[in-house]
Design a protein around this motif. Structure first.
Motif, short mmCIF file in Angstrom:
data_model
loop_
_atom_site.label_atom_id
_atom_site.label_comp_id
_atom_site.label_asym_id
_atom_site.label_seq_id
_atom_site.Cartn_x
_atom_site.Cartn_y
_atom_site.Cartn_z
N VAL A 196 38.53 47.25 33.03
CA VAL A 196 38.91 46.36 31.94
C VAL A 196 38.83 47.14 30.64
CG1 VAL A 196 38.54 44.09 30.89
CG2 VAL A 196 37.70 44.54 33.21
N ASP A 197 39.97 47.24 29.90
CA ASP A 197 39.89 47.93 28.62
C ASP A 197 39.35 46.99 27.56
OD1 ASP A 197 41.97 46.33 27.61
OD2 ASP A 197 43.44 47.96 27.52
N ARG A 198 39.19 47.47 26.36
CA ARG A 198 38.50 46.69 25.33
C ARG A 198 39.25 45.43 24.92
NH1 ARG A 198 39.46 46.76 19.91
NH2 ARG A 198 41.18 48.04 19.08
N PHE A 199 40.55 45.36 25.24
CA PHE A 199 41.36 44.19 24.92
C PHE A 199 41.35 43.16 26.04
CE2 PHE A 199 43.34 47.78 22.66
CZ PHE A 199 43.25 47.32 21.35
N GLY A 200 40.71 43.49 27.17
CA GLY A 200 40.71 42.59 28.32
C GLY A 200 41.81 42.88 29.32
N ASN A 201 42.61 43.92 29.08
CA ASN A 201 43.65 44.30 30.03
C ASN A 201 43.00 44.86 31.30
OD1 ASN A 201 45.92 43.73 28.29
ND2 ASN A 201 45.37 45.58 27.16
N ILE A 202 43.54 44.50 32.46
CA ILE A 202 42.98 44.87 33.74
C ILE A 202 43.86 45.93 34.41
CG2 ILE A 202 42.22 44.06 36.01
CD1 ILE A 202 40.62 42.81 33.80
N PHE A 203 43.21 46.96 34.96
CA PHE A 203 43.90 48.05 35.64
C PHE A 203 43.23 48.27 37.01
CE2 PHE A 203 44.18 48.58 31.10
CZ PHE A 203 45.50 48.92 30.88
N PRO A 204 43.98 48.81 37.98
CA PRO A 204 43.42 48.96 39.33
C PRO A 204 42.44 50.12 39.47
CG PRO A 204 45.66 49.83 39.26
CD PRO A 204 45.40 49.19 37.92
N CYS A 205 42.31 50.96 38.46
CA CYS A 205 41.38 52.09 38.55
C CYS A 205 41.08 52.57 37.13
CB CYS A 205 41.95 53.23 39.40
SG CYS A 205 43.42 54.02 38.70
N VAL A 206 40.27 53.61 37.03
CA VAL A 206 39.85 54.13 35.74
C VAL A 206 40.66 55.35 35.32
CG1 VAL A 206 38.05 55.75 36.51
CG2 VAL A 206 37.74 54.47 34.36
N ARG A 207 41.76 55.65 36.03
CA ARG A 207 42.59 56.78 35.66
C ARG A 207 43.17 56.59 34.26
NH1 ARG A 207 40.34 57.42 39.48
NH2 ARG A 207 39.21 58.78 38.09
N PHE A 208 43.35 57.69 33.54
CA PHE A 208 43.83 57.64 32.16
C PHE A 208 45.25 57.08 32.12
CE2 PHE A 208 45.26 60.02 28.20
CZ PHE A 208 44.50 59.23 27.34
N ASP A 209 45.46 56.00 31.37
CA ASP A 209 46.74 55.29 31.35
C ASP A 209 47.05 54.81 29.93
OD1 ASP A 209 49.03 53.91 32.03
OD2 ASP A 209 47.99 52.30 33.10
N PRO A 210 47.31 55.72 28.98
CA PRO A 210 47.49 55.33 27.58
C PRO A 210 48.71 54.45 27.33
CG PRO A 210 48.11 57.63 27.89
CD PRO A 210 47.44 57.18 29.17
N LYS A 211 49.73 54.53 28.21
CA LYS A 211 50.93 53.69 28.05
C LYS A 211 50.78 52.35 28.76
CE LYS A 211 54.14 57.59 27.60
NZ LYS A 211 55.36 58.23 28.15
N MET A 212 49.65 52.11 29.41
CA MET A 212 49.35 50.87 30.13
C MET A 212 50.41 50.56 31.19
SD MET A 212 47.49 48.34 27.41
CE MET A 212 48.97 47.84 26.56
N GLU A 213 50.86 51.59 31.88
CA GLU A 213 51.89 51.42 32.90
C GLU A 213 51.35 50.76 34.17
OE1 GLU A 213 54.89 55.13 32.19
OE2 GLU A 213 52.84 55.65 32.84
N GLY A 214 50.03 50.83 34.37
CA GLY A 214 49.45 50.24 35.57
C GLY A 214 48.78 48.90 35.34
N LYS A 215 49.02 48.28 34.21
CA LYS A 215 48.36 47.02 33.86
C LYS A 215 48.67 45.93 34.88
CE LYS A 215 48.34 43.46 30.22
NZ LYS A 215 48.88 43.10 28.88
N LEU A 216 47.61 45.22 35.32
CA LEU A 216 47.75 44.13 36.28
C LEU A 216 47.73 42.76 35.62
CD1 LEU A 216 45.31 45.39 39.07
CD2 LEU A 216 47.81 45.60 39.03
N GLY A 217 47.09 42.64 34.47
CA GLY A 217 46.97 41.36 33.80
C GLY A 217 45.96 41.46 32.68
N ASN A 218 45.53 40.30 32.15
CA ASN A 218 44.56 40.26 31.07
C ASN A 218 43.59 39.12 31.31
OD1 ASN A 218 43.41 39.42 28.33
ND2 ASN A 218 44.44 41.32 27.80
#
Length: 263
Positions: A196-218
């Motif tokens: 979970v990033d600081r905005f509440g966006n959810i990703f499937p792993c902790v890999r670096f994803d600055p463009k948020m291409e792997g975002k699953l939801g919020n």
């Protein structure tokens, strides 16, 4: 939420260290068009997570930032007494924030990097923290990233040493050692992890994803459970089971399989 074993919570994306191998610093320097938008997680988002994260799983209070910079660190850690609590840190502030950390974390990892001009100072800070901590929690893990100078001294301190091979600053590729593939042929992070990033966006792993291409939801608009069991993640798992890591832009370039690689 069957299968979920670990969740990373990015308390802050701010950092007080400029590491040469950091993806964030590479973005700042070479890709100014990608705005990193540094800051802290709101207390509202953290409280939402506190009500939805299952007990007895690992909660790691870091992702791309330095957790000891979070103003309400002690209160944040105290929200999760029924979880295994952990974070990675560069150690610059662990003495200053010792009262917030001691007895509120189960384990704490010190990230020790190769070619670090602050390496000697980091070692002194860790030794001072150990004196303050005594025989209380957290247990310390020294994560040696790459070919760390004077590495032998870390083995003499109380705790554990974990060696890690370096990869490219912008993602988990170009490893110096070949990553291990699990025998089931599917990335273990995808099966057991969320971030979970600081905005509440959810990703499937902790890999670096600055463009948020792997975002699953919020988590501010959807439940953690619905995201975990949601269509986006299920389709991603189905693709991985077929041996297809190309459906996600993040997985497409990633060479990591959820198994840490030693140096």
């Amino acid at each position: 939420m069957n299968g979920l074993s670990t969740i990373n919570i990015e308390l802050t994306s701010r950092c007080n260290k400029s590491c040469w191998m950091c993806g964030r610093r590479t973005i700042d320097r070479d890709y100014p068009g990608i705005k990193m938008n540094y800051g802290d997680m709101s207390w509202h988002t953290l409280k939402i997570l506190q009500t939805q994260i299952p007990p007895n799983i690992v909660v790691q209070f870091h992702s791309n930032g330095e957790p000891t910079l979070y103003p309400q660190l002690k209160l944040a850690l105290e929200l999760f007494p029924n979880n295994f609590r952990h974070f990675d840190t560069n150690a610059k502030l662990i003495v200053k924030r010792a009262d917030d950390i001691i007895d509120n974390l189960d384990t704490m990892t010190i990230s020790v990097i190769e070619q670090d001009p602050e390496g000697d100072e980091q070692y002194k800070i860790v030794k001072e923290f150990l004196k303050i901590r005594g025989d209380r929690k957290p247990m310390l893990v020294y994560r040696l990233l790459g070919n760390v100078e004077k590495s032998e001294r870390w083995y003499r301190l109380p705790g554990l040493v974990a060696t890690r091979v370096l990869h490219h600053p912008l993602g988990s590729f170009k490893y110096k050692n070949t990553p291990t593939v699990p025998e089931i042929g599917v990335c273990l992070d995808l099966l057991h992890h969320l971030t979970v990033d600081r905005f509440g966006n959810i990703f499937p792993c902790v890999r670096f994803d600055p463009k948020m291409e792997g975002k699953l939801g919020n988590v501010n608009t959807e439940s953690l459970e619905s995201i975990w069991n949601g269509e986006k993640r299920m389709k991603l798992i189905e693709a991985h089971i077929k041996g297809d890591r190309t459906t996600s832009p993040v997985c497409r370039k990633c060479k990591f399989w959820g198994v840490p690689v030693g140096y």
